[in-house]
Design an enzyme around this catalytic site. Structure first.
Site, PDB file in Angstrom:
ATOM      1  N   ARG A  97      -0.718   6.932  -6.228  1.00  0.00           N
ATOM      2  CA  ARG A  97      -2.055   7.496  -6.464  1.00  0.00           C
ATOM      3  C   ARG A  97      -2.066   8.995  -6.237  1.00  0.00           C
ATOM      4  O   ARG A  97      -2.690   9.748  -6.985  1.00  0.00           O
ATOM      5  CB  ARG A  97      -3.089   6.801  -5.571  1.00  0.00           C
ATOM      6  CG  ARG A  97      -3.461   5.401  -6.088  1.00  0.00           C
ATOM      7  CD  ARG A  97      -4.262   4.615  -5.067  1.00  0.00           C
ATOM      8  NE  ARG A  97      -5.454   5.331  -4.674  1.00  0.00           N
ATOM      9  CZ  ARG A  97      -6.030   5.233  -3.469  1.00  0.00           C
ATOM     10  NH1 ARG A  97      -5.504   4.437  -2.551  1.00  0.00           N
ATOM     11  NH2 ARG A  97      -7.107   5.915  -3.186  1.00  0.00           N
ATOM     12  N   SER A 146      -7.210   0.013  -0.071  1.00  0.00           N
ATOM     13  CA  SER A 146      -6.145   0.662   0.688  1.00  0.00           C
ATOM     14  C   SER A 146      -6.521   0.752   2.170  1.00  0.00           C
ATOM     15  O   SER A 146      -5.736   0.386   3.048  1.00  0.00           O
ATOM     16  CB  SER A 146      -5.886   2.052   0.113  1.00  0.00           C
ATOM     17  OG  SER A 146      -4.961   2.766   0.911  1.00  0.00           O
ATOM     18  N   ASP A 200       0.814  -1.214   0.000  1.00  0.00           N
ATOM     19  CA  ASP A 200       0.000   0.000   0.000  1.00  0.00           C
ATOM     20  C   ASP A 200       0.845   1.261   0.000  1.00  0.00           C
ATOM     21  O   ASP A 200       0.450   2.269  -0.569  1.00  0.00           O
ATOM     22  CB  ASP A 200      -0.945   0.030   1.207  1.00  0.00           C
ATOM     23  CG  ASP A 200      -1.842   1.261   1.196  1.00  0.00           C
ATOM     24  OD1 ASP A 200      -2.689   1.332   0.294  1.00  0.00           O
ATOM     25  OD2 ASP A 200      -1.681   2.149   2.049  1.00  0.00           O
ATOM     26  N   LYS A 210      -5.080  -2.127   5.346  1.00  0.00           N
ATOM     27  CA  LYS A 210      -4.356  -1.624   6.511  1.00  0.00           C
ATOM     28  C   LYS A 210      -5.087  -1.951   7.818  1.00  0.00           C
ATOM     29  O   LYS A 210      -4.481  -2.351   8.793  1.00  0.00           O
ATOM     30  CB  LYS A 210      -4.145  -0.112   6.381  1.00  0.00           C
ATOM     31  CG  LYS A 210      -3.059   0.223   5.361  1.00  0.00           C
ATOM     32  CD  LYS A 210      -2.790   1.707   5.259  1.00  0.00           C
ATOM     33  CE  LYS A 210      -3.869   2.418   4.473  1.00  0.00           C
ATOM     34  NZ  LYS A 210      -3.514   3.793   4.095  1.00  0.00           N
TER      35      LYS A 210
END
Lengths: 445, 445
Positions: free
Chosen positions: B168, B183, B161, B187
């Site tokens: 991004r 994302s 990520d 996490k």
């Protein structure tokens, strides 16, 4: 102005200004716009397209990333031809000497084999000694003395395209009209041409399988060239099956020589002649199609075109004896034959798969750094529409001797499957699918 | 299987298989898929979206790129809250100790200030000595002993990520629902939670300004969490104006302390309470809303929540005296006041522009490596719907003394323009715009 904003604007479908496009291309050339931002931008263009003004700005920005050749000291109209790429497409090798023999100067910058389509440079390099990597000065001198030269893109010209073209190949952003147009035109215009004819291939073996997409590309190529101040026309030609019979580097040179000697496959000759007519028209040499055809036919059967080819080979360091003695070309150690599995008519020959098989045989590249074996390839013994009897020769296969029996058997099966057959006669396909007439330099309406 | 094929498949709108997504994410983590291919893929996902199965596969592949914390030895349901980010959003700082005081364990992994929205970690770090970078072991120990911890994402968790998130941000591919969902969830799930409530912000100051897009994101977050085997619910809350009155790191800690002491702005308290109700519900502590609210209000006004916060600050090395003596927090050297330019009602406060102004004051980051000044920021003296008289205090501005008079004058003008006014009373906006009820672990239908 910053790169994420520019990418975001394109992503949201808003047209970019000249300043934004300049910022992006200059940044990419200088290294301040990294590859990962350029590839996101390219994908956004893939989805959103570009307006005419954007394509023009992009083409100009790419040209401005490097040098531009000045051919103005050479007399006459400098004309080029560009093909969007196909299987068995060896037209340039016949067309350039033919039209040069008619007195037209042709500064032809060409490309290499990549993916399933062959590249003119790799084909030419199968002639022993022939060099296609020339300095800009040598390239211009050869155009002046011989009348034409076919050479690799100089790295001094349009350096921005090198990185963008490489990125497109590995990020799924090849098939985008504005990206194709700007890539082609920036390279051609930086080479100093005055006029160009586009041979947009259409069919299963081409990058644009559908006619509507091929038309779109052809129209845009002609329109943008015209707005860049040059003359252009275009033909859309069939790439449903390979062009000519030979696919493979040295085999295609041999077939090109046949054609330059007045023989050769009918389809290859027809496409070459039609493109030659366009080039004579663009050069202002002959605008009447019938008279142009007659002129070209005389140059071909009379030996003048072949003589031009000999001069070209010699000027670029090649062994011109191959012209009279094609056996001097690299030859494969083994030749096998695929036989027709049934009686009937050939309905289709899958050009794309055939191209991929030739890559597997060693005749093409999977990546840029792969070596190419000039000797391998195939010669088709039947083409679409031909009647075949069961067991007759279908494909002559030129291959390396070090292949295992299993590998060869698999290859033969794959080659047989490239063909489809029909019991009934197959209607003839049009070879020249469409013509876009010459468009002169234009200002934007 | 190769990367250009996978990108091309997504580009053409075809769903990717689990194997293809695994190949891509593994390759990216290991370095065989370069940034420029990942960014082209991300842009293709931006345009084409992802089917539910693809989002699930992507989330799992991202989790599998690193370690997963095991919190199973801690008793009870481990619950977290995630906000999509807003201006003045200090909810976590009040909510975590409040819900922990009710006996729920909260392993909260949080983020930093980027762009116009603040980050909980930067706010907490304005407390002298407080550390938010903990080892996984320390993080788990703090959750065990204190009941909650708020810490930075460990680099051992979801390493994929980190690179994707960074790409991004600079390639215009932030606002994509499947990319946001995978994302966030990768996490959160790698941190070992059992349940989570999402606070999806909606309005001009949020990443999702439109309600329909916020709804889509909230639904997808709850649905994917549920299919990943965890409990989830979501609130969509207003981010048309900032939440609370303070914007700026130390100023927001001060406001959070007010709230933990039973005071604080009404909107901040209301959003915190409603999210607390959801967390008690998810933890199985109290399912009735009225009883849950009553319980939380007691913990807040009775000092238990504040006591938890003290324990948290001490456990993470901070100076807990700030709780009783907020003057120990970093304070700005100069305080100016923006006055109301007219009489009327506050119609709007542009949260996004206000957030950007605070970045310009030094309170946020333009890029990851920027230092943040904890002392600067603003305190709003009037919020949407409030009646104001010409010349009354509108904004308290906490700034550095080294700013020029011209810079300060410009700042004051910009801050005044963040407000819009109306002569007529302004209808109240709903703070809790929508609720998505708890969804338990589900198998795909």
């Amino acid at each position: 102005m910053n790169t994420p904003q520019i990418i975001g604007k394109k992503r949201d479908g808003q047209p970019l200004t000249k300043e934004e496009i300049d910022f992006l291309i200059r940044g990419f050339s200088e290294g301040s716009v990294p590859d990962y931002q350029m590839s996101a931008f390219l994908m956004a263009v893939f989805f959103r397209g570009m307006e005419l003004d954007e394509t023009l700005s992009l083409t100009r920005a790419m040209i401005n990333s490097g040098k531009v050749l000045d051919l103005s000291r050479l007399p006459g109209v400098k004309v080029d031809k560009h093909s969007t790429g196909g299987v068995g497409d060896k037209v340039s090798i016949v067309l350039a000497p033919l039209v040069a023999a008619a007195g037209v100067r042709i500064p032809m910058v060409s490309g290499r084999t990549l993916g399933h389509t062959g590249g003119t440079l790799d084909k030419l390099e199968s002639i022993p000694g022939l060099r296609t990597v020339l300095s800009p000065g040598e390239f211009v001198r050869n155009v002046e003395r011989v009348g034409f030269s076919i050479a690799a893109q100089s790295r001094e010209l349009v350096p921005a395209d090198e990185g963008m073209y490489a990125l497109r190949g590995v990020t799924g952003t090849v098939e985008s009209v504005p990206l194709i147009v700007s890539s082609i035109l920036s390279k051609k215009l930086a080479a100093g041409i005055d006029a160009i004819v586009f041979d947009v291939k259409c069919g299963a073996g081409a990058f644009m399988p559908e006619l509507s997409r091929a038309e779109e590309l052809a129209r845009e190529l002609v329109r943008v060239t015209s707005l860049m101040g040059k003359n252009a026309s275009a033909l859309i030609t069939d790439m449903e099956q390979p062009l000519g019979n030979a696919v493979g580097n040295a085999l295609e040179i041999k077939e090109s020589l046949d054609c330059l000697k007045g023989g050769g496959p009918a389809d290859l000759t027809a496409v070459t002649m039609e493109l030659g007519v366009e080039m004579l028209r663009l050069a202002g040499v002959e605008s009447d199609r019938a008279r142009a055809l007659e002129k070209l036919e005389k140059l071909r059967s009379g030996g003048a075109a072949l003589q031009k080819f000999v001069e070209f080979v010699e000027a670029q360091g090649g062994d011109a004896r191959v012209v009279e003695k094609p056996s001097l070309l690299p030859a494969a150690a083994a030749v096998e034959v695929v036989l027709a599995p049934c009686e009937g008519y050939v309905k289709g020959i899958d050009a794309k798969t055939l191209g991929e098989i030739c890559v597997d045989m060693g005749g093409g590249r999977r990546k840029r750094t792969d070596a190419v074996d000039a000797s391998v390839g195939v010669v088709l013994r039947a083409k679409v529409g031909d009647a075949v009897t069961r067991g007759q020769d279908l494909v002559e296969v030129h291959l390396r001797r070090d292949r295992s029996a299993v590998w060869v058997a698999d290859l033969m099966t794959r080659l047989e499957r490239v063909f489809s057959f029909s019991e009934a006669p197959v209607p003839e396909r049009r070879l020249i699918m469409e013509r876009l007439p010459v468009q002169g330099p234009a200002a934007k309406a």
